[in-house]
Scaffold this motif. Structure first.
Motif, PDB file in Angstrom:
ATOM      1  N   PHE A 104       8.726 -25.179 -10.161  1.00  0.00           N
ATOM      2  CA  PHE A 104       9.624 -24.057 -10.391  1.00  0.00           C
ATOM      3  C   PHE A 104      10.019 -23.308  -9.128  1.00  0.00           C
ATOM      4  N   GLU A 105       9.198 -23.347  -8.098  1.00  0.00           N
ATOM      5  CA  GLU A 105       9.534 -22.639  -6.874  1.00  0.00           C
ATOM      6  C   GLU A 105      10.137 -23.564  -5.831  1.00  0.00           C
ATOM      7  N   ARG A 106       9.580 -24.746  -5.737  1.00  0.00           N
ATOM      8  CA  ARG A 106       9.979 -25.627  -4.651  1.00  0.00           C
ATOM      9  C   ARG A 106      11.051 -26.613  -5.069  1.00  0.00           C
ATOM     10  N   GLY A 107      11.009 -27.063  -6.306  1.00  0.00           N
ATOM     11  CA  GLY A 107      11.988 -28.040  -6.760  1.00  0.00           C
ATOM     12  C   GLY A 107      11.596 -29.451  -6.369  1.00  0.00           C
ATOM     13  N   LEU A 108      12.475 -30.384  -6.655  1.00  0.00           N
ATOM     14  CA  LEU A 108      12.212 -31.794  -6.422  1.00  0.00           C
ATOM     15  C   LEU A 108      12.664 -32.230  -5.041  1.00  0.00           C
ATOM     16  N   ASP A 109      11.863 -33.065  -4.424  1.00  0.00           N
ATOM     17  CA  ASP A 109      12.215 -33.685  -3.155  1.00  0.00           C
ATOM     18  C   ASP A 109      12.235 -35.189  -3.387  1.00  0.00           C
ATOM     19  N   GLU A 110      11.537 -35.888  -2.543  1.00  0.00           N
ATOM     20  CA  GLU A 110      11.416 -37.348  -2.663  1.00  0.00           C
ATOM     21  C   GLU A 110      10.666 -37.690  -3.954  1.00  0.00           C
ATOM     22  N   PRO A 111      11.224 -38.524  -4.821  1.00  0.00           N
ATOM     23  CA  PRO A 111      10.606 -38.793  -6.127  1.00  0.00           C
ATOM     24  C   PRO A 111       9.493 -39.853  -6.092  1.00  0.00           C
ATOM     25  N   THR A 112       8.430 -39.563  -5.343  1.00  0.00           N
ATOM     26  CA  THR A 112       7.274 -40.466  -5.316  1.00  0.00           C
ATOM     27  C   THR A 112       6.018 -39.669  -5.646  1.00  0.00           C
ATOM     28  N   PHE A 113       5.007 -40.377  -6.085  1.00  0.00           N
ATOM     29  CA  PHE A 113       3.748 -39.713  -6.397  1.00  0.00           C
ATOM     30  C   PHE A 113       3.163 -39.063  -5.145  1.00  0.00           C
ATOM     31  N   ALA A 114       3.185 -39.780  -4.027  1.00  0.00           N
ATOM     32  CA  ALA A 114       2.622 -39.230  -2.786  1.00  0.00           C
ATOM     33  C   ALA A 114       3.343 -37.939  -2.387  1.00  0.00           C
ATOM     34  N   ALA A 115       4.662 -37.907  -2.541  1.00  0.00           N
ATOM     35  CA  ALA A 115       5.421 -36.693  -2.210  1.00  0.00           C
ATOM     36  C   ALA A 115       5.040 -35.554  -3.154  1.00  0.00           C
ATOM     37  N   TRP A 116       4.867 -35.872  -4.440  1.00  0.00           N
ATOM     38  CA  TRP A 116       4.436 -34.855  -5.409  1.00  0.00           C
ATOM     39  C   TRP A 116       3.078 -34.291  -5.011  1.00  0.00           C
ATOM     40  N   ARG A 117       2.119 -35.192  -4.733  1.00  0.00           N
ATOM     41  CA  ARG A 117       0.766 -34.757  -4.370  1.00  0.00           C
ATOM     42  C   ARG A 117       0.789 -33.904  -3.116  1.00  0.00           C
ATOM     43  N   ASP A 118       1.576 -34.313  -2.118  1.00  0.00           N
ATOM     44  CA  ASP A 118       1.659 -33.532  -0.879  1.00  0.00           C
ATOM     45  C   ASP A 118       2.277 -32.156  -1.129  1.00  0.00           C
ATOM     46  N   ALA A 119       3.297 -32.116  -1.974  1.00  0.00           N
ATOM     47  CA  ALA A 119       3.941 -30.836  -2.290  1.00  0.00           C
ATOM     48  C   ALA A 119       2.980 -29.918  -3.046  1.00  0.00           C
ATOM     49  N   VAL A 120       2.212 -30.485  -3.953  1.00  0.00           N
ATOM     50  CA  VAL A 120       1.255 -29.690  -4.719  1.00  0.00           C
ATOM     51  C   VAL A 120       0.191 -29.097  -3.797  1.00  0.00           C
ATOM     52  N   GLY A 121      -0.210 -29.852  -2.776  1.00  0.00           N
ATOM     53  CA  GLY A 121      -1.250 -29.388  -1.865  1.00  0.00           C
ATOM     54  C   GLY A 121      -0.764 -28.564  -0.691  1.00  0.00           C
ATOM     55  N   GLU A 122       0.541 -28.377  -0.581  1.00  0.00           N
ATOM     56  CA  GLU A 122       1.109 -27.657   0.555  1.00  0.00           C
ATOM     57  C   GLU A 122       0.552 -26.238   0.659  1.00  0.00           C
ATOM     58  N   GLY A 123       0.101 -25.876   1.857  1.00  0.00           N
ATOM     59  CA  GLY A 123      -0.394 -24.527   2.115  1.00  0.00           C
ATOM     60  C   GLY A 123      -1.805 -24.267   1.604  1.00  0.00           C
ATOM     61  N   ARG A 124      -2.447 -25.280   1.105  1.00  0.00           N
ATOM     62  CA  ARG A 124      -3.781 -25.136   0.524  1.00  0.00           C
ATOM     63  C   ARG A 124      -4.836 -25.149   1.628  1.00  0.00           C
ATOM     64  N   LEU A 125      -5.828 -24.278   1.529  1.00  0.00           N
ATOM     65  CA  LEU A 125      -6.891 -24.192   2.523  1.00  0.00           C
ATOM     66  C   LEU A 125      -8.256 -24.345   1.856  1.00  0.00           C
ATOM     67  N   ALA A 126      -9.113 -25.132   2.479  1.00  0.00           N
ATOM     68  CA  ALA A 126     -10.453 -25.351   1.928  1.00  0.00           C
ATOM     69  C   ALA A 126     -11.207 -24.038   1.782  1.00  0.00           C
ATOM     70  N   LYS A 127     -11.024 -23.121   2.713  1.00  0.00           N
ATOM     71  CA  LYS A 127     -11.759 -21.849   2.658  1.00  0.00           C
ATOM     72  C   LYS A 127     -11.428 -21.050   1.395  1.00  0.00           C
ATOM     73  N   ASP A 128     -10.255 -21.304   0.821  1.00  0.00           N
ATOM     74  CA  ASP A 128      -9.860 -20.594  -0.397  1.00  0.00           C
ATOM     75  C   ASP A 128     -10.617 -21.089  -1.629  1.00  0.00           C
ATOM     76  N   LEU A 129     -11.311 -22.194  -1.485  1.00  0.00           N
ATOM     77  CA  LEU A 129     -12.030 -22.775  -2.624  1.00  0.00           C
ATOM     78  C   LEU A 129     -13.548 -22.719  -2.444  1.00  0.00           C
ATOM     79  N   MET A 130     -13.991 -21.936  -1.487  1.00  0.00           N
ATOM     80  CA  MET A 130     -15.426 -21.773  -1.287  1.00  0.00           C
ATOM     81  C   MET A 130     -15.973 -20.877  -2.390  1.00  0.00           C
ATOM     82  N   GLY A 131     -17.196 -21.091  -2.736  1.00  0.00           N
ATOM     83  CA  GLY A 131     -17.808 -20.314  -3.800  1.00  0.00           C
ATOM     84  C   GLY A 131     -17.317 -20.762  -5.160  1.00  0.00           C
ATOM     85  N   ASP A 132     -18.008 -20.341  -6.179  1.00  0.00           N
ATOM     86  CA  ASP A 132     -17.636 -20.708  -7.534  1.00  0.00           C
ATOM     87  C   ASP A 132     -16.697 -19.654  -8.104  1.00  0.00           C
ATOM     88  N   ASP A 133     -15.827 -20.097  -9.000  1.00  0.00           N
ATOM     89  CA  ASP A 133     -14.868 -19.192  -9.598  1.00  0.00           C
ATOM     90  C   ASP A 133     -14.495 -19.723 -10.975  1.00  0.00           C
TER      91      ASP A 133
END
Length: 173
Positions: A104-133
């Motif tokens: 909804f924010e980024r829209g469609l780019d290259e129609p491949t699974f790898a491109a989807w996965r990369d787009a989903v992970g964009e801007g993600r940082l491991a430190k944001d997932l430390m600890g349980d939530d």
């Protein structure tokens, strides 16, 4: 349950995928009979499923394109076990949230699974997932009542349907 559900939703979306399941604490446990019942109520048969312990070979040798963990603890265990896998590993809840952002924010780019996965992970940082939530963790109902399994199956069904729809929308456009 998650593997059966995502496979079901991917197939319903016209996507053939190899879906496997393993856990970070599986050891010698057997399939929970209540999980089998909860999935049977959804028309899915997991009676032949035998829990397996995740190892490096499953991720590396089998070329896992995506690793979906049920909890942040599982995600951290996978990331430590297989360095470099973090960029393609998510908790189910995190992945479902991120699919909405991508679609909804980024829209469609290259129609491949790898491109989807990369787009989903964009801007993600491991430190944001430390600890349980709890906002990222799916409860494990192993050994609990059928109702507990139904609740988890309901939650997983929604998450896996969202993920499958996002993959289908991106890759079949």
């Amino acid at each position: 349950m998650a593997a059966a559900l995502v496979h079901h939703h991917l197939r319903a979306s016209g996507i053939e995928a190899v879906v496997t399941s393993a856990g970070t604490h599986a050891g010698s446990v057997r399939s929970d009979p209540e999980a089998v019942k909860a999935m049977h109520e959804r028309g899915l048969d997991i009676t032949a499923y035998t829990p397996r312990l995740l190892d490096r070979a499953m991720v590396i040798d089998n070329g896992a394109d995506l690793v979906v963990a049920m909890t942040r603890g599982h995600l951290r265990a996978v990331a430590v076990m297989v360095p470099g896998v973090f960029r393609r590993s998510f908790t189910a809840k995190e992945l479902a949230r991120r699919t909405h952002r991508v679609m909804f924010e980024r829209g469609l780019d290259e129609p491949t699974f790898a491109a989807w996965r990369d787009a989903v992970g964009e801007g993600r940082l491991a430190k944001d997932l430390m600890g349980d939530d709890p906002s990222d963790d799916v409860a494990d109902p192993y050994g609990e009542s059928l109702d507990a399994h139904r609740r988890t199956a309901d939650e997983l069904d929604t998450l896996m349907a969202d993920i499958a729809r996002s993959i289908a929308a991106w890759t079949t456009s």
